[in-house]
Design a protein around this motif. Sequence first.
Motif, PDB file in Angstrom:
ATOM      1  N   GLU A  65     -44.116 -42.852 -67.022  1.00  0.00           N
ATOM      2  CA  GLU A  65     -43.722 -43.429 -68.318  1.00  0.00           C
ATOM      3  C   GLU A  65     -44.922 -43.842 -69.156  1.00  0.00           C
ATOM      4  N   LYS A  66     -46.013 -44.253 -68.519  1.00  0.00           N
ATOM      5  CA  LYS A  66     -47.203 -44.691 -69.267  1.00  0.00           C
ATOM      6  C   LYS A  66     -47.839 -43.546 -70.046  1.00  0.00           C
ATOM      7  N   THR A  67     -47.902 -42.361 -69.425  1.00  0.00           N
ATOM      8  CA  THR A  67     -48.560 -41.223 -70.076  1.00  0.00           C
ATOM      9  C   THR A  67     -47.560 -40.222 -70.665  1.00  0.00           C
ATOM     10  N   SER A  68     -46.283 -40.435 -70.429  1.00  0.00           N
ATOM     11  CA  SER A  68     -45.217 -39.503 -70.863  1.00  0.00           C
ATOM     12  C   SER A  68     -45.461 -38.093 -70.338  1.00  0.00           C
ATOM     13  N   GLN A  69     -45.887 -38.041 -69.075  1.00  0.00           N
ATOM     14  CA  GLN A  69     -46.119 -36.745 -68.438  1.00  0.00           C
ATOM     15  C   GLN A  69     -45.136 -36.565 -67.283  1.00  0.00           C
ATOM     16  N   ALA A  70     -44.637 -35.324 -67.191  1.00  0.00           N
ATOM     17  CA  ALA A  70     -43.633 -35.029 -66.168  1.00  0.00           C
ATOM     18  C   ALA A  70     -44.139 -33.964 -65.211  1.00  0.00           C
ATOM     19  N   ARG A  71     -43.745 -34.098 -63.955  1.00  0.00           N
ATOM     20  CA  ARG A  71     -43.905 -33.003 -62.989  1.00  0.00           C
ATOM     21  C   ARG A  71     -42.574 -32.294 -62.973  1.00  0.00           C
ATOM     22  N   LEU A  72     -42.628 -30.997 -63.158  1.00  0.00           N
ATOM     23  CA  LEU A  72     -41.402 -30.224 -63.338  1.00  0.00           C
ATOM     24  C   LEU A  72     -41.214 -29.196 -62.242  1.00  0.00           C
ATOM     25  N   SER A  73     -39.956 -28.784 -62.060  1.00  0.00           N
ATOM     26  CA  SER A  73     -39.638 -27.747 -61.083  1.00  0.00           C
ATOM     27  C   SER A  73     -38.741 -26.703 -61.740  1.00  0.00           C
ATOM     28  N   LEU A  74     -39.156 -25.471 -61.658  1.00  0.00           N
ATOM     29  CA  LEU A  74     -38.339 -24.350 -62.123  1.00  0.00           C
ATOM     30  C   LEU A  74     -37.399 -23.908 -61.012  1.00  0.00           C
ATOM     31  N   LYS A  75     -37.898 -23.901 -59.776  1.00  0.00           N
ATOM     32  CA  LYS A  75     -37.082 -23.412 -58.658  1.00  0.00           C
ATOM     33  C   LYS A  75     -35.895 -24.331 -58.370  1.00  0.00           C
ATOM     34  N   ALA A  76     -35.974 -25.602 -58.746  1.00  0.00           N
ATOM     35  CA  ALA A  76     -34.858 -26.519 -58.527  1.00  0.00           C
ATOM     36  C   ALA A  76     -33.686 -26.210 -59.456  1.00  0.00           C
ATOM     37  N   VAL A  77     -33.976 -25.606 -60.592  1.00  0.00           N
ATOM     38  CA  VAL A  77     -32.935 -25.271 -61.561  1.00  0.00           C
ATOM     39  C   VAL A  77     -32.489 -23.824 -61.389  1.00  0.00           C
ATOM     40  N   GLN A  78     -33.444 -22.956 -61.119  1.00  0.00           N
ATOM     41  CA  GLN A  78     -33.165 -21.530 -60.991  1.00  0.00           C
ATOM     42  C   GLN A  78     -33.771 -21.017 -59.687  1.00  0.00           C
ATOM     43  N   PRO A  79     -33.159 -21.353 -58.536  1.00  0.00           N
ATOM     44  CA  PRO A  79     -33.767 -21.009 -57.252  1.00  0.00           C
ATOM     45  C   PRO A  79     -33.918 -19.508 -57.007  1.00  0.00           C
ATOM     46  N   ASN A  80     -33.097 -18.712 -57.628  1.00  0.00           N
ATOM     47  CA  ASN A  80     -33.173 -17.274 -57.408  1.00  0.00           C
ATOM     48  C   ASN A  80     -33.741 -16.539 -58.612  1.00  0.00           C
ATOM     49  N   ARG A  81     -34.545 -17.248 -59.390  1.00  0.00           N
ATOM     50  CA  ARG A  81     -35.131 -16.624 -60.589  1.00  0.00           C
ATOM     51  C   ARG A  81     -35.959 -15.417 -60.176  1.00  0.00           C
ATOM     52  N   PHE A  82     -35.687 -14.294 -60.808  1.00  0.00           N
ATOM     53  CA  PHE A  82     -36.405 -13.073 -60.487  1.00  0.00           C
ATOM     54  C   PHE A  82     -37.694 -13.008 -61.268  1.00  0.00           C
ATOM     55  N   ARG A  83     -38.661 -12.329 -60.700  1.00  0.00           N
ATOM     56  CA  ARG A  83     -39.916 -12.093 -61.402  1.00  0.00           C
ATOM     57  C   ARG A  83     -39.647 -11.215 -62.607  1.00  0.00           C
ATOM     58  N   LYS A  84     -40.525 -11.318 -63.570  1.00  0.00           N
ATOM     59  CA  LYS A  84     -40.432 -10.403 -64.701  1.00  0.00           C
ATOM     60  C   LYS A  84     -40.648  -9.002 -64.186  1.00  0.00           C
ATOM     61  N   GLU A  85     -40.035  -8.057 -64.837  1.00  0.00           N
ATOM     62  CA  GLU A  85     -40.183  -6.666 -64.420  1.00  0.00           C
ATOM     63  C   GLU A  85     -41.647  -6.258 -64.519  1.00  0.00           C
ATOM     64  N   ARG A  86     -42.118  -5.645 -63.482  1.00  0.00           N
ATOM     65  CA  ARG A  86     -43.494  -5.146 -63.476  1.00  0.00           C
ATOM     66  C   ARG A  86     -43.440  -3.640 -63.402  1.00  0.00           C
ATOM     67  N   LYS A  87     -44.454  -3.039 -63.962  1.00  0.00           N
ATOM     68  CA  LYS A  87     -44.533  -1.593 -63.889  1.00  0.00           C
ATOM     69  C   LYS A  87     -44.993  -1.215 -62.494  1.00  0.00           C
ATOM     70  N   HIS A  88     -44.190  -0.436 -61.826  1.00  0.00           N
ATOM     71  CA  HIS A  88     -44.540   0.005 -60.485  1.00  0.00           C
ATOM     72  C   HIS A  88     -45.056   1.430 -60.564  1.00  0.00           C
ATOM     73  N   GLN A  89     -46.132   1.671 -59.880  1.00  0.00           N
ATOM     74  CA  GLN A  89     -46.671   3.019 -59.845  1.00  0.00           C
ATOM     75  C   GLN A  89     -45.989   3.771 -58.715  1.00  0.00           C
ATOM     76  N   LYS A  90     -45.585   4.970 -59.021  1.00  0.00           N
ATOM     77  CA  LYS A  90     -44.970   5.783 -57.986  1.00  0.00           C
ATOM     78  C   LYS A  90     -46.080   6.309 -57.094  1.00  0.00           C
ATOM     79  N   MET A  91     -45.945   6.070 -55.834  1.00  0.00           N
ATOM     80  CA  MET A  91     -46.984   6.436 -54.887  1.00  0.00           C
ATOM     81  C   MET A  91     -46.880   7.893 -54.460  1.00  0.00           C
TER      82      MET A  91
END
Length: 120
Positions: A65-91
Amino acid sequence: MQYHIGQIVEGKITGIQAYGAFVSIDENTKGLVHISEISDGYVKDVSNFVSLNDTVRFKIIDFDEKTSQARLSLKAVQPNRFRKERKHQKMGTVPVMRLGFKSIQDKMDQWIEEAKEEKV
């Protein structure tokens, strides 16, 4: 606005570092999502999950409260959040193996004879 631990808030990504992402919740309140709070899985690169100026929902896991800074969690709200699509090279495809137990069996007698000849 008054924030508390456990509250779900929406914030805008203002910076990305190797260790996490900085978030602006409102004019006076900033936060940090540590890399360990991005996803339940392994996170090699934070930018695979969020980008600058993305607006994302987070859970407040700690608030100063003194600094108005928060520690945040993305995984607590969206535990199964997928990574952004990445370009995969075909091997390419795995070549068909022409050598196997059957072909070794077929050649074994020949190889034994050749080995005997080399000894003489």
